[in-house]
Design an enzyme around this catalytic site. Sequence first.
Site, PDB file in Angstrom:
ATOM      1  CE  LYS A 129      -4.431   1.020   0.050  1.00 21.38           C
ATOM      2  NZ  LYS A 129      -5.499   0.322  -0.530  1.00 21.38           N
ATOM      3  N   GLY A 168      -5.457   2.906  -7.518  1.00 25.56           N
ATOM      4  CA  GLY A 168      -6.158   3.787  -6.837  1.00 25.56           C
ATOM      5  C   GLY A 168      -6.340   3.255  -5.240  1.00 25.56           C
ATOM      6  CG  ASP A 169      -7.184   3.300  -0.792  1.00 27.88           C
ATOM      7  OD1 ASP A 169      -7.688   2.395  -0.903  1.00 27.88           O
ATOM      8  OD2 ASP A 169      -7.222   4.073   0.248  1.00 27.88           O
TER       9      ASP A 169
HETATM   10  P1  NDP Z   1     -12.631   7.825  -2.603  1.00 30.39           P
HETATM   11  O1  NDP Z   1     -11.933   9.003  -2.522  1.00 30.39           O
HETATM   12  O2  NDP Z   1     -13.583   7.483  -4.141  1.00 30.39           O
HETATM   13  O3  NDP Z   1     -14.062   8.110  -1.757  1.00 30.39           O
HETATM   14  C1  NDP Z   1     -14.030   8.065  -0.374  1.00 30.39           C
HETATM   15  C2  NDP Z   1     -15.414   8.443   0.263  1.00 30.39           C
HETATM   16  O4  NDP Z   1     -15.233   8.285   1.590  1.00 30.39           O
HETATM   17  C3  NDP Z   1     -15.601   9.956   0.061  1.00 30.39           C
HETATM   18  O5  NDP Z   1     -16.986   9.941   0.009  1.00 30.39           O
HETATM   19  C4  NDP Z   1     -14.906  10.725   1.091  1.00 30.39           C
HETATM   20  O6  NDP Z   1     -15.647  11.612   1.494  1.00 30.39           O
HETATM   21  C5  NDP Z   1     -15.393   9.579   2.415  1.00 30.39           C
HETATM   22  N1  NDP Z   1     -14.370   9.607   3.266  1.00 30.39           N
HETATM   23  C6  NDP Z   1     -12.907   9.430   3.156  1.00 30.39           C
HETATM   24  N2  NDP Z   1     -12.321   9.578   4.299  1.00 30.39           N
HETATM   25  C7  NDP Z   1     -13.193  10.121   5.163  1.00 30.39           C
HETATM   26  C8  NDP Z   1     -13.402  10.391   6.652  1.00 30.39           C
HETATM   27  N3  NDP Z   1     -11.856  10.109   7.481  1.00 30.39           N
HETATM   28  N4  NDP Z   1     -14.446  10.637   7.021  1.00 30.39           N
HETATM   29  C9  NDP Z   1     -15.551  10.349   6.408  1.00 30.39           C
HETATM   30  N5  NDP Z   1     -15.519  10.104   5.272  1.00 30.39           N
HETATM   31  C10 NDP Z   1     -14.478   9.880   4.520  1.00 30.39           C
HETATM   32  O7  NDP Z   1     -12.218   6.547  -2.304  1.00 30.39           O
HETATM   33  P2  NDP Z   1     -12.646   4.937  -2.466  1.00 30.39           P
HETATM   34  O8  NDP Z   1     -14.064   4.833  -2.620  1.00 30.39           O
HETATM   35  O9  NDP Z   1     -11.636   4.418  -3.601  1.00 30.39           O
HETATM   36  O10 NDP Z   1     -12.288   4.272  -1.053  1.00 30.39           O
HETATM   37  C11 NDP Z   1     -13.231   4.083   0.013  1.00 30.39           C
HETATM   38  C12 NDP Z   1     -12.946   2.741   0.957  1.00 30.39           C
HETATM   39  O11 NDP Z   1     -12.763   1.614   0.224  1.00 30.39           O
HETATM   40  C13 NDP Z   1     -11.335   3.074   1.474  1.00 30.39           C
HETATM   41  O12 NDP Z   1     -11.461   2.330   2.885  1.00 30.39           O
HETATM   42  C14 NDP Z   1     -10.368   2.206   0.507  1.00 30.39           C
HETATM   43  O13 NDP Z   1      -9.350   1.777   1.115  1.00 30.39           O
HETATM   44  C15 NDP Z   1     -11.558   0.924   0.152  1.00 30.39           C
HETATM   45  N6  NDP Z   1     -11.044   0.346  -1.103  1.00 30.39           N
HETATM   46  C16 NDP Z   1     -10.765   1.143  -1.936  1.00 30.39           C
HETATM   47  C17 NDP Z   1     -10.902   0.150  -3.226  1.00 30.39           C
HETATM   48  C18 NDP Z   1     -10.950   0.705  -4.710  1.00 30.39           C
HETATM   49  O14 NDP Z   1     -10.815  -0.100  -5.612  1.00 30.39           O
HETATM   50  N7  NDP Z   1     -10.794   2.002  -4.684  1.00 30.39           N
HETATM   51  C19 NDP Z   1     -10.509  -1.438  -3.089  1.00 30.39           C
HETATM   52  C20 NDP Z   1     -10.598  -1.805  -1.988  1.00 30.39           C
HETATM   53  C21 NDP Z   1     -11.127  -1.131  -0.843  1.00 30.39           C
HETATM   54  P3  NDP Z   1     -14.871  13.259   1.285  1.00 30.39           P
HETATM   55  O15 NDP Z   1     -14.959  13.255  -0.186  1.00 30.39           O
HETATM   56  O16 NDP Z   1     -15.571  14.250   2.010  1.00 30.39           O
HETATM   57  O17 NDP Z   1     -13.460  13.164   1.894  1.00 30.39           O
END
Ligand code: NDP
Length: 449
Positions: A129, A168-169
């Site tokens: 990561k 990405g993440d």
């Molecule tokens: P994005 O950046 O696309 O979206 C993240 C979302 O979560 C946004 O709506 C953001 O809101 C919100 N968020 C982030 N941090 C916080 C916080 N501290 N408190 C409240 N809301 C928060 O990320 P992803 O959708 O890619 O990732 C989301 C989760 O899924 C993570 O845990 C990631 O590790 C996991 N994941 C992602 C994968 C992927 O393929 N993308 C694969 C497997 C797991 P705001 O815009 O206001 O920050």
Amino acid sequence: MVNVDEKLEPILNDVLRRNAGEHEFHQAVREVLESVGRVIAKRPHYARNALIERICEPERQIIFRVPWIDDHGQVQINRGFRVQFNSALGPYKGGIRFHPSVNVGIIKFLGFEQTFKNALTGLPIGGAKGGSDFNPRGRSETEIMRFCQSFMTELHRHIGEYVDVPAGDIGVGGREIGYMFGQYKRLTNRYEAGVLTGKALFHGGSRARKEATGYGAAYFVRRMMQIKGLDLEGRKVVVSGSGNVAIYTMEKFIEFGAKVIACSDSNGFVYDENGLDLDLIKEIKEVRRERISTYVLRKGGSARYKEAGSIWTVPCDVAMPSATQNELTGKDAKMLIENGVLAVGEGANMPSTPDAVRLFQEAGVLFAPGKAANAGGVATSALEMQQNASRDSWTFEKTENRLAGIMDNIHDLCAATADEYGAPGDYVLGANIAGFVRVAEAMDALGVT
Ligand code: NDP
């Protein structure tokens, strides 16, 4: 509550001591070690050659300076990380996160989880990561580009198609991957498409990669419910977040006939008893990059926005935490249980606190842990690597079918492992043990490395 087996306690204590202050990493290691005691009882040779100690220690950790110039000509400094956790099963693989909360402990917990998740997919990928404490919020397009270029200027010497393949993440989507790929290509003078996944189609990206994590989580939860004779038609679903994972989780649940009634961002949540308008959410989040609060202004009707309070107060049948770690607490779990939740699927990594997980399990709520439920993203990244290696490009349908098959296999492997170890229905135990066994077998066969 499960405790760490006494034989494993010294290992856990060592991890706590040597990684002081890294709370999320401690939490992730503790959870895996709690499950692994049962494996050691059955397969004592795993306790030889410090195998578990080695699994808990990243193979390599890289921390670097990321200098960049903002739109006012000011030099900004961020910190970059790449933790290459385990390469027993294949090249390191795992996403890159840009968020101000990023620190080495968070990247380490994510890399540790990723190692077992990747093993569960059955595909040849190790775990890693990376990320930075850079905050993309409010930054212009050119600032994002300059930051990505500077980040890759250091990272490029540590990655490669056969070495380490980032994706990405949080805070890193197709746009950022494009800028990083551009800089990698320029620095190396190689069109090495297999070095990053989540690319645009014209750079060798895979169809259905963007959708894969969310779709995969929905497939997993559907199968988990089907086995209990529960269908999704008309069920109320609440999804936290409104990023990549959340949006495509919502899309698949809607396709399954469920009604998605709430989603959020870090400022608040929107809900509508009559179901959310996903096209509007996509426009707000993917095109305009605005706050979720604007949904209500545009939509009107029965839609509501709440800035304070928890999204988990909204009564639902299925809860899908899909934002970030430890976002769903014991208090939230109690509320969900009181409101009759049937199933919880972790789209995010470790979004439920340990006491929330315990409460769900004690209450008999079907619970799908992130390392199994959200593995569809990395699995499809591995499919992207396959397409890159063979210079091929599959249809959306073929890729999604492969994804659906992989999610069913992961589900069944976790369920069968939980049965085998005397804990039917415990997907946390099943996922931890099944992932651990694959990594342990592969490491054991490599000798002490
Ligand atoms: P994005 O950046 O696309 O979206 C993240 C979302 O979560 C946004 O709506 C953001 O809101 C919100 N968020 C982030 N941090 C916080 C916080 N501290 N408190 C409240 N809301 C928060 O990320 P992803 O959708 O890619 O990732 C989301 C989760 O899924 C993570 O845990 C990631 O590790 C996991 N994941 C992602 C994968 C992927 O393929 N993308 C694969 C497997 C797991 P705001 O815009 O206001 O920050």
